[in-house]
Design a protein around this motif. Structure first.
Motif, PDB file in Angstrom:
ATOM      1  N   PRO A 111       0.828  -1.205   0.000  1.00  0.00           N
ATOM      2  CA  PRO A 111       0.000   0.000   0.000  1.00  0.00           C
ATOM      3  C   PRO A 111       0.863   1.256   0.000  1.00  0.00           C
ATOM      4  O   PRO A 111       1.949   1.275   0.565  1.00  0.00           O
ATOM      5  CB  PRO A 111      -0.802  -0.116   1.292  1.00  0.00           C
ATOM      6  CG  PRO A 111      -0.014  -1.039   2.157  1.00  0.00           C
ATOM      7  CD  PRO A 111       0.727  -1.950   1.229  1.00  0.00           C
ATOM      8  N   ASP A 112       0.350   2.289  -0.650  1.00  0.00           N
ATOM      9  CA  ASP A 112       1.101   3.540  -0.669  1.00  0.00           C
ATOM     10  C   ASP A 112       0.860   4.303   0.637  1.00  0.00           C
ATOM     11  O   ASP A 112       0.059   3.902   1.477  1.00  0.00           O
ATOM     12  CB  ASP A 112       0.747   4.386  -1.887  1.00  0.00           C
ATOM     13  CG  ASP A 112      -0.711   4.813  -1.902  1.00  0.00           C
ATOM     14  OD1 ASP A 112      -1.476   4.403  -1.022  1.00  0.00           O
ATOM     15  OD2 ASP A 112      -1.086   5.572  -2.815  1.00  0.00           O
ATOM     16  N   ALA A 113       1.558   5.388   0.812  1.00  0.00           N
ATOM     17  CA  ALA A 113       1.516   6.148   2.065  1.00  0.00           C
ATOM     18  C   ALA A 113       0.113   6.664   2.359  1.00  0.00           C
ATOM     19  O   ALA A 113      -0.311   6.691   3.521  1.00  0.00           O
ATOM     20  CB  ALA A 113       2.515   7.295   2.009  1.00  0.00           C
ATOM     21  N   ALA A 114      -0.618   7.060   1.338  1.00  0.00           N
ATOM     22  CA  ALA A 114      -1.971   7.586   1.539  1.00  0.00           C
ATOM     23  C   ALA A 114      -2.901   6.511   2.102  1.00  0.00           C
ATOM     24  O   ALA A 114      -3.708   6.779   3.000  1.00  0.00           O
ATOM     25  CB  ALA A 114      -2.526   8.137   0.236  1.00  0.00           C
ATOM     26  N   GLU A 115      -2.775   5.286   1.586  1.00  0.00           N
ATOM     27  CA  GLU A 115      -3.602   4.187   2.085  1.00  0.00           C
ATOM     28  C   GLU A 115      -3.256   3.865   3.533  1.00  0.00           C
ATOM     29  O   GLU A 115      -4.145   3.623   4.354  1.00  0.00           O
ATOM     30  CB  GLU A 115      -3.412   2.943   1.221  1.00  0.00           C
ATOM     31  CG  GLU A 115      -3.991   3.064  -0.173  1.00  0.00           C
ATOM     32  CD  GLU A 115      -3.650   1.862  -1.042  1.00  0.00           C
ATOM     33  OE1 GLU A 115      -2.968   0.939  -0.567  1.00  0.00           O
ATOM     34  OE2 GLU A 115      -4.070   1.854  -2.206  1.00  0.00           O
ATOM     35  N   VAL A 116      -1.975   3.853   3.861  1.00  0.00           N
ATOM     36  CA  VAL A 116      -1.542   3.581   5.227  1.00  0.00           C
ATOM     37  C   VAL A 116      -2.046   4.669   6.164  1.00  0.00           C
ATOM     38  O   VAL A 116      -2.564   4.394   7.247  1.00  0.00           O
ATOM     39  CB  VAL A 116      -0.001   3.457   5.306  1.00  0.00           C
ATOM     40  CG1 VAL A 116       0.466   3.370   6.747  1.00  0.00           C
ATOM     41  CG2 VAL A 116       0.469   2.247   4.526  1.00  0.00           C
TER      42      VAL A 116
END
Length: 122
Positions: A37-42
Motif C-alpha cells: 500500500p502507498d503512504a496515503a492508504e496507510v
C-alpha cells in the motif's frame, strides 16, 4: 487388479506425465507479485483505526462514569496508543496511569532512535 497394484500403476503414469510434460512451468519462471500500500492508504487506515479507538474510548468512559469511578481514557498521539488514568475523585490526583509516563517516554525515544537507525521499512 488389487488396490495396491492400481495405486502403483497410477503413480507410474503420474510420474511419466510429470517427466514428459513441458506444459508445467518451472519454478524459475514463476513471478511473485506483492502489493504494497502507498503512504496515503496507510495514513487512511491509521486514521480509521484511530477514529474507531476514540469511539471505543468514549463508550468505556460512559461505563466508567456510570460506576462512579474517575477513569479517563486518552490517546497518546505520538504513540497512537490508549492511555488509561485512574484518578482519586476527591483530590483529582492520578493514582495510576497505564502505561506509565516513563514507559510512554521510553517508547517515544525508542521509535525516534529506530527511525534514525532504520530509515526504510521492507
Amino acid at each position: 487388479m488389487s488396490a495396491i497394484q492400481s495405486l502403483g500403476r497410477n503413480w507410474a503414469i503420474d510420474s511419466r506425465l510429470y517427466k514428459t510434460s513441458s506444459a508445467t512451468p518451472s519454478v524459475a519462471s514463476k513471478q511473485l507479485t506483492i502489493s504494497v500500500p502507498d503512504a496515503a492508504e496507510v495514513a487512511q487506515t491509521l486514521a480509521d483505526n484511530l477514529s474507531k479507538d476514540k469511539t471505543y474510548i468514549q463508550k468505556l468512559q460512559q461505563v466508567a462514569d456510570s460506576l462512579d469511578r474517575k477513569v479517563t481514557f486518552n490517546v497518546n498521539q505520538e504513540l497512537g496508543q490508549v492511555v488509561v488514568k485512574i484518578v482519586d475523585p476527591s483530590t483529582d490526583k492520578i493514582i495510576r496511569e497505564i502505561p506509565s509516563v516513563d514507559m510512554q517516554e521510553l517508547k517515544v525515544t525508542m521509535r525516534q532512535t529506530i527511525g534514525m537507525i532504520i530509515d526504510e521499512s521492507v
